[in-house]
Design a protein around this motif. Sequence first.
Motif, short mmCIF file in Angstrom:
data_model
loop_
_atom_site.label_atom_id
_atom_site.label_comp_id
_atom_site.label_asym_id
_atom_site.label_seq_id
_atom_site.Cartn_x
_atom_site.Cartn_y
_atom_site.Cartn_z
N VAL A 1 0.25 -7.91 6.53
CA VAL A 1 -0.16 -9.20 5.97
C VAL A 1 1.04 -10.13 5.89
N LYS B 1 -5.85 -4.35 -1.92
CA LYS B 1 -7.04 -4.40 -1.08
C LYS B 1 -8.25 -4.06 -1.93
N GLU C 1 -9.79 2.31 5.16
CA GLU C 1 -8.51 2.89 4.71
C GLU C 1 -8.62 4.21 3.99
N ARG D 1 4.92 -0.93 3.92
CA ARG D 1 4.73 -1.57 2.62
C ARG D 1 5.98 -2.35 2.23
N CYS E 1 0.86 -1.19 0.00
CA CYS E 1 0.00 0.00 0.00
C CYS E 1 0.89 1.24 0.00
S1 SF4 Z 1 -1.55 -4.18 4.30
FE1 SF4 Z 1 -1.46 -2.83 6.06
S2 SF4 Z 1 0.64 -3.02 6.81
FE2 SF4 Z 1 0.60 -3.88 4.77
S3 SF4 Z 1 1.22 -2.19 3.46
FE3 SF4 Z 1 -1.02 -2.20 3.48
S4 SF4 Z 1 -1.55 -0.80 5.16
FE4 SF4 Z 1 0.61 -1.32 5.39
#
Ligand code: SF4
Lengths: 257, 445
Positions: B113, B183, B169, B76, B70
Amino acid sequence: MPGFKIVTNPADLVYLYDGSLAGFFCCVHRSFYERELPIDILPEAADQPSIYPRAYISTDQAKAEAVRASIVKNLSDRVIELTEHVFLCHHPHKEQKLLRFLIFAFGIGPKAAYMLGEDAVADVLEMEKHLLGEVHLLRGFIRFADYGEMLGGVITPKNFVLPLLAAHFANRFPNENFMIYDKTHKAVLAFQGGKLEITMVEEVEFSQPSEDELRFQSMWKNFYKTIGIEERVNPRCRMGHMPKRYWQNMTEMREYL
Amino acid sequence: MDIMQKLTILADSAKYDAACTSSGVTRGGPPGGKGMGSAVPDGICHSFSADGRCITLLKVLMSNACAYDCKYCVNRSSNDVPRATFTPDELAELTIQFYRRNYIEGLFLSSGVVRNPDYTSEQMIRVLALLRYEHHFWGYIHAKVIPGTASGLVRRLGQLADRISVNVELPSEASLSTLAPQKKRKAIFTPMAEIKQGIAVSQTDIVRYKHAENFAPGGQATQMIIGATPESDYNILRLASGLYTKYDLRRVFYSAYIPTVTDTMLPAVDTKPPLLREHRLYQADWLMRQYQFDAEEILSEAQPNFNPYLDPKCNWAVNNLHFFPVDVNTASFQALLRVPGIGPKSAKAIVIARRHSHIGMSQLKRIGVVLKRAKYFILTDDLPCGIRLNKQTMAKALIDPGSFSLGVEQLSLFDRPELKFLTDTKAPAIQEVREEAATCLASKL
Ligand code: SF4
């Protein structure tokens, strides 16, 4: 249901009593009985030389019970609760304010405690609010350290908050032993083997914290530092929520004093 | 890596999450006599961090070794930062030890994740199960659901936690697909709907059976990042209002975007976080939840952004002067709530107090009404025809001091022509800005 009007005349007199709630109820008894409104009501220990004559009101359990019963019968349980709360406050003239409130309340009846616009009522509610506010903050701000046989913490509150903190921590940690030392009022709340007790003490000395204890303290301090966002630093806001006078007893704050 | 280092890395990666409350659950003590823990309905703040935010839960990530990329996130996968992962035992033990010392109300667990959403959720579930069943811990737990988690695992999290949340988000699907392409919209809203369902079932069951299954008794929440993407305040507020109704959310949290990474699609790294905007969103959100305001009353197509100088309630009042004055001795609770300077507490107190005696200015003051603001909008016995002062004085009284305590530079984020003078290098002193704002407002009254 209107209560009975209590006519009191201002009297150039200071009541002294033993500082207990029963003792205070006896002052109320005397005031109502003699129809006099003393200039002040002071615990004996707080008496200071002044030009006014003193009347020592001795504590008589039967009289105290009579006053309490009369409050329950003519006013309400809420008034008893309010009285008990205000009695824990640190306000130097709390007894006098409580007496004025009770005189007012008996004249009006049960609804008196809800007449928020009245000075006599607002004064005691204000004190109660201050007390409960401090209790709420301390539920969060107390820091325990593990001393092996028990958890121990120190507080320096303005009001006598221990009775109102007891149930919260006993419910939360039913299987721990803990003690909270109130340095201001020289009192200890101890919870041992499932039993709660508040005792007056001179001084409490805690032993040196163990290595393990120090490790958790430094992890907590580290967490505290890390969690703050630099771009948003706002000391005024922090101080507003967490007044400086609490910092001395908080593991993570001491170093910022 | 020792646990101290892990804690530092994983608290640092979790700190941008805005939600840190422990409210909405009442639990007198550990059920069954073993272990520890309780919860109080209003929550408890255990400390306040340097930024003035309440610290109530141990807020950490399970892991920041994230497989996703992200764009707006420090963790990220393409960013070069130290990575760490707690083992379930370590984290459970740390929570217990912090809790015993009264540092925290419980745990706030989120995660990057690790491998995939399901694997990550399984790790989180292990921590929660250890806490609840091994340590008999009954303090507060808030768990984040990773978008895309299988519904069986979402269920399990709901059974173990007091509150669960799936972050939306970003405030629009378009922004989501540019900045967080892994996502998907569906991956966020599917678990949200499942959680809503789970909570609804557990609540009807609780009515019916004594031993109904607990499911997130503290409700569902979500969070969105403000200021990384071009949505207007009106867009954001409408989205929030929709989420409240559609998913029965308990809370929506807004998090001012703090640039941590350079990317052409994001605001420059030296951009200040839009704190005033975030503050206004919380005020407006509060009006929707506690004051029965509709999003449409607060903002509109025609006025899509917040007034920097007025809080949303004052802003509504000056735009609806025909609604006033409100007679405090007769007006309904709802009408009292519309008066600037009267909140739910004081409105309730007014309704109680006026049953017993008529209310004048001094009683209102006693009750805690902010007369400085309220007096222009009310009628009382001793002020029967409302106050008529000059408009400049009134405007000054209504201007939100918060606009200035957050710093004049914050205002420049609104980047509107009428506020351009604030960003001039020769920016006038705050006092002058205030005067000017008052004059500007007075002319509208
Ligand atoms: S999933 Fe969550 S921790 Fe991973 S990059 Fe995206 S916002 Fe950041």
